[in-house]
Design a protein around this motif. Sequence first.
Motif, PDB file in Angstrom:
ATOM      1  N   SER A  18       4.544   8.149   6.534  1.00  0.00           N
ATOM      2  CA  SER A  18       4.251   9.510   6.996  1.00  0.00           C
ATOM      3  C   SER A  18       5.419  10.092   7.791  1.00  0.00           C
ATOM      4  N   GLY A  19       6.502   9.329   7.929  1.00  0.00           N
ATOM      5  CA  GLY A  19       7.677   9.841   8.628  1.00  0.00           C
ATOM      6  C   GLY A  19       7.629   9.644  10.135  1.00  0.00           C
ATOM      7  N   GLU A  20       6.589   8.976  10.615  1.00  0.00           N
ATOM      8  CA  GLU A  20       6.431   8.777  12.055  1.00  0.00           C
ATOM      9  C   GLU A  20       7.355   7.676  12.584  1.00  0.00           C
ATOM     10  N   LEU A  21       7.672   6.716  11.704  1.00  0.00           N
ATOM     11  CA  LEU A  21       8.509   5.582  12.097  1.00  0.00           C
ATOM     12  C   LEU A  21       9.822   5.682  11.325  1.00  0.00           C
ATOM     13  N   ASP A  22      10.952   5.600  12.061  1.00  0.00           N
ATOM     14  CA  ASP A  22      12.224   5.829  11.359  1.00  0.00           C
ATOM     15  C   ASP A  22      12.663   4.598  10.555  1.00  0.00           C
ATOM     16  N   GLU A  23      13.632   4.846   9.690  1.00  0.00           N
ATOM     17  CA  GLU A  23      14.113   3.846   8.731  1.00  0.00           C
ATOM     18  C   GLU A  23      14.589   2.555   9.414  1.00  0.00           C
ATOM     19  N   ASP A  24      15.377   2.705  10.487  1.00  0.00           N
ATOM     20  CA  ASP A  24      15.961   1.524  11.136  1.00  0.00           C
ATOM     21  C   ASP A  24      14.899   0.621  11.748  1.00  0.00           C
ATOM     22  N   LYS A  25      13.967   1.243  12.444  1.00  0.00           N
ATOM     23  CA  LYS A  25      12.926   0.423  13.082  1.00  0.00           C
ATOM     24  C   LYS A  25      12.021  -0.196  12.023  1.00  0.00           C
ATOM     25  N   PHE A  26      11.713   0.585  10.993  1.00  0.00           N
ATOM     26  CA  PHE A  26      10.860   0.029   9.937  1.00  0.00           C
ATOM     27  C   PHE A  26      11.559  -1.133   9.248  1.00  0.00           C
ATOM     28  N   ARG A  27      12.863  -1.011   9.082  1.00  0.00           N
ATOM     29  CA  ARG A  27      13.624  -2.106   8.461  1.00  0.00           C
ATOM     30  C   ARG A  27      13.419  -3.402   9.253  1.00  0.00           C
ATOM     31  N   SER A  28      13.597  -3.268  10.559  1.00  0.00           N
ATOM     32  CA  SER A  28      13.457  -4.425  11.431  1.00  0.00           C
ATOM     33  C   SER A  28      12.041  -5.013  11.348  1.00  0.00           C
ATOM     34  N   LEU A  29      11.050  -4.148  11.267  1.00  0.00           N
ATOM     35  CA  LEU A  29       9.650  -4.607  11.219  1.00  0.00           C
ATOM     36  C   LEU A  29       9.289  -5.169   9.844  1.00  0.00           C
ATOM     37  N   ARG A  30       9.751  -4.488   8.790  1.00  0.00           N
ATOM     38  CA  ARG A  30       9.379  -4.955   7.439  1.00  0.00           C
ATOM     39  C   ARG A  30      10.023  -6.310   7.141  1.00  0.00           C
ATOM     40  N   LEU A  31      11.274  -6.505   7.621  1.00  0.00           N
ATOM     41  CA  LEU A  31      11.921  -7.789   7.366  1.00  0.00           C
ATOM     42  C   LEU A  31      11.141  -8.926   8.021  1.00  0.00           C
ATOM     43  N   ARG A  32      10.613  -8.661   9.195  1.00  0.00           N
ATOM     44  CA  ARG A  32       9.798  -9.695   9.864  1.00  0.00           C
ATOM     45  C   ARG A  32       8.494  -9.961   9.126  1.00  0.00           C
ATOM     46  N   ASN A  33       8.202  -9.125   8.156  1.00  0.00           N
ATOM     47  CA  ASN A  33       7.056  -9.359   7.280  1.00  0.00           C
ATOM     48  C   ASN A  33       7.505  -9.671   5.854  1.00  0.00           C
ATOM     49  N   GLY A  34       8.747 -10.117   5.721  1.00  0.00           N
ATOM     50  CA  GLY A  34       9.235 -10.640   4.452  1.00  0.00           C
ATOM     51  C   GLY A  34       9.636  -9.616   3.410  1.00  0.00           C
ATOM     52  N   LEU A  35       9.710  -8.341   3.796  1.00  0.00           N
ATOM     53  CA  LEU A  35       9.920  -7.286   2.806  1.00  0.00           C
ATOM     54  C   LEU A  35      11.360  -6.773   2.790  1.00  0.00           C
ATOM     55  N   TYR A  36      11.997  -6.875   1.625  1.00  0.00           N
ATOM     56  CA  TYR A  36      13.364  -6.382   1.427  1.00  0.00           C
ATOM     57  C   TYR A  36      13.347  -5.184   0.477  1.00  0.00           C
ATOM     58  N   MET A  37      14.228  -4.242   0.713  1.00  0.00           N
ATOM     59  CA  MET A  37      14.461  -3.182  -0.275  1.00  0.00           C
ATOM     60  C   MET A  37      15.590  -3.688  -1.170  1.00  0.00           C
ATOM     61  N   GLU A  38      15.283  -4.001  -2.412  1.00  0.00           N
ATOM     62  CA  GLU A  38      16.279  -4.573  -3.303  1.00  0.00           C
ATOM     63  C   GLU A  38      16.847  -3.531  -4.250  1.00  0.00           C
ATOM     64  N   LEU A  39      17.654  -4.002  -5.193  1.00  0.00           N
ATOM     65  CA  LEU A  39      18.371  -3.116  -6.095  1.00  0.00           C
ATOM     66  C   LEU A  39      17.416  -2.205  -6.878  1.00  0.00           C
TER      67      LEU A  39
END
Lengths: 545, 146
Positions: A28-49
């Motif tokens: 929804s745009g409430e959480l920015d890309e950088d912080k979400f990156r940090s949080l998603r990685l801690r949940n095993g999620l990568y944005m791949e090719l």
Amino acid sequence: MYKYSEKDTQFLVERVDQFEKQLNRYLSGELDEDKFRSLRLRNGLYMELHAHMLRIAIPYGILSSNQLRALADVADKYDRGFGHFTTRQNIQFNWIQLPEIANLLRDLTDVGLHAIQTSGKATRNITADPLSGLTEGEIEDARPYCELIRRWFNLHPEFSWLPGKFKIAINGAKLDETALRIHDLGLRLVKNKKGELGFSVYVGGGLGAAAMIGPETASFVPIEDILSYLESVMRIYNLKGRRDHQKKLRIKFLVRELGAAEFSRLVDEDWQQTKNDPELKLNLKELQSLKEDFELPIDPIDLKGFRDEVDFNYSIWKKNNVRSHKVSGYSIVTISLTKLGSAPGDATSEQMRILAKLADQYSSREIRTTKRQTIVFPFVRKDEVFDLWKSLEEYDLSSPHQGTLAQIVACPGRDYCDLAKAVSIPIATRVQERFNEMNKLLDIGDLNINISGCENSCAHHHIADIGLLGMQKNGEEYYQITLAGETLHETNIGKKLGPSVSSETVVDAVENIVNVFIDNRKSEEKFTDVFKRIGIEPFKEKVYG
Amino acid sequence: MVDIENPTSLINKDYESIELVIFAEWIEDFERLANLGVGLILEPGDDVYLIQNQLDLIDLIALDFSNFDDGRGYTQAYLLSKRWKYVGEIIGINAHLDQLQFMIRSGVTSYQLLESYKGSNEEDYSNGFSLCYQAAANNNGLNLQY
């Protein structure tokens, strides 16, 4: 087999609920890309090719057949029908859609699986010996310690935002199947002169561009004090680790810059403050309870008079894929997923279900994963090994490649990974095609080849007999060759052979190296034995002329 | 207003305004500043060990969590709270919603979220989980299992 309690499962559910809220805030745009990156990685999620990659933890490489079925369901429901077993004993799915992540993770909580801390700058899943508890001569079965230490670092409040990722390996056997000294932290179960159990601790190992063998920071930490010691290591790293340089984030750089002696002194100084803290003592009652949970599900059986079937193909497979068990009447069976043209470690959902069914039938419903991306059945009756092989044959899972050159370890490479500089899987295929004769493979014997598509070294090329590292030169793919890396008896980082070779010539180079080995070996010598005796020059001469 | 360089202030847990000094200024002039009843801002890179023997001179310590990925504040909080038994307020400033549970368990006693989180449901993130797996500086209200 050890299973999570209801409270543990509830924890997993709460973690998914929390991540779903974070995901929704991001969408929804409430959480920015950088912080979400940090949080998603801690949940095993990568944005791949091409899509999103999700890494699911297989804690210390042990799965029940039901968990494997759940992973097969995930492969069908959320991916393209396959998963990829990694060199750190986990499994990855490469084609996940972002809005479906929470449902996927929620499905897995039912069987006690999760993606917590499978990525990001936090403590990762523990690597363990896939043969833990199964072989003679073990100091101690490492699995109960793996579980207690896994719990300890699970969302640790002080150490969840480290300078870099932090990988732990724990070994209780004499041979090191875990490669513990190339981990950020390696624990080796040892006994002191009084016969008391403890850990030798090695800190600051790692692969990548600056490969390093972790020095020993403590020769004996009593088992009950291990959590306080680990906290002190993490505390020094958290405070002093390099956060200013993207390429120096790992603890190996801190250990190298301070020197192992000074690093050890700092850790010890901190530890003296906490080692008597009763809250940090290992819970010995819980340890005992876990030892009972991890008891082997089999008893010795007397197979006097049993004669195994005689079959040429079976005997080849058995020689490579079956090893002896400490419990009489049983064998340990390794199943290779390697097939020409498929990515090493890849398994289809159908294969996963077949393996789950066969584990129910032949291996007390337990499966283990290995850093060579293979599957281990830990409890197969000797008089059922042939039947298991027949079933594996039926499903095209009876590759006799285990322990041979054809059992190549390769990362996904540039075909899938946006960090990679070169392809890995097509090189693995070409090497397998070159060495496609079983007689030749048997003649070469135990020799491993690992192929990484970039310096991140996901395929652990530094510790293989022959390591290939993909790189770019003037827009072309090249491969740097390293030789004689090892971890099993001692830890050595592979030595660079010389200038990198082109994609066109890399398979010729591998063949030349193998030929030098064959021409020079005496009796039972392994590749590393020959290398130590004759040195690097004969290999150089053959490859570079 | 007390005589300090670049003064900033915050409202403490008792809703009183308190002047804050930066770490370098405190280290240089702590004997004088100690009498002024000021608080101290600790950045992640500040060496918390240097104030270990001065804690009873400091009314409040504000740990700056603005950098989401910099975890040094959690260890600073642990050392102050658990190891050195600092009794003053440890306030996490510039805090992020998603990190509240980590801050609180590490020993932070109060927090001020960054402005951008205004209106968010803090309880979703500050209450932590029904289970925790390790001892920490603050284990209050948690169902321990380790």
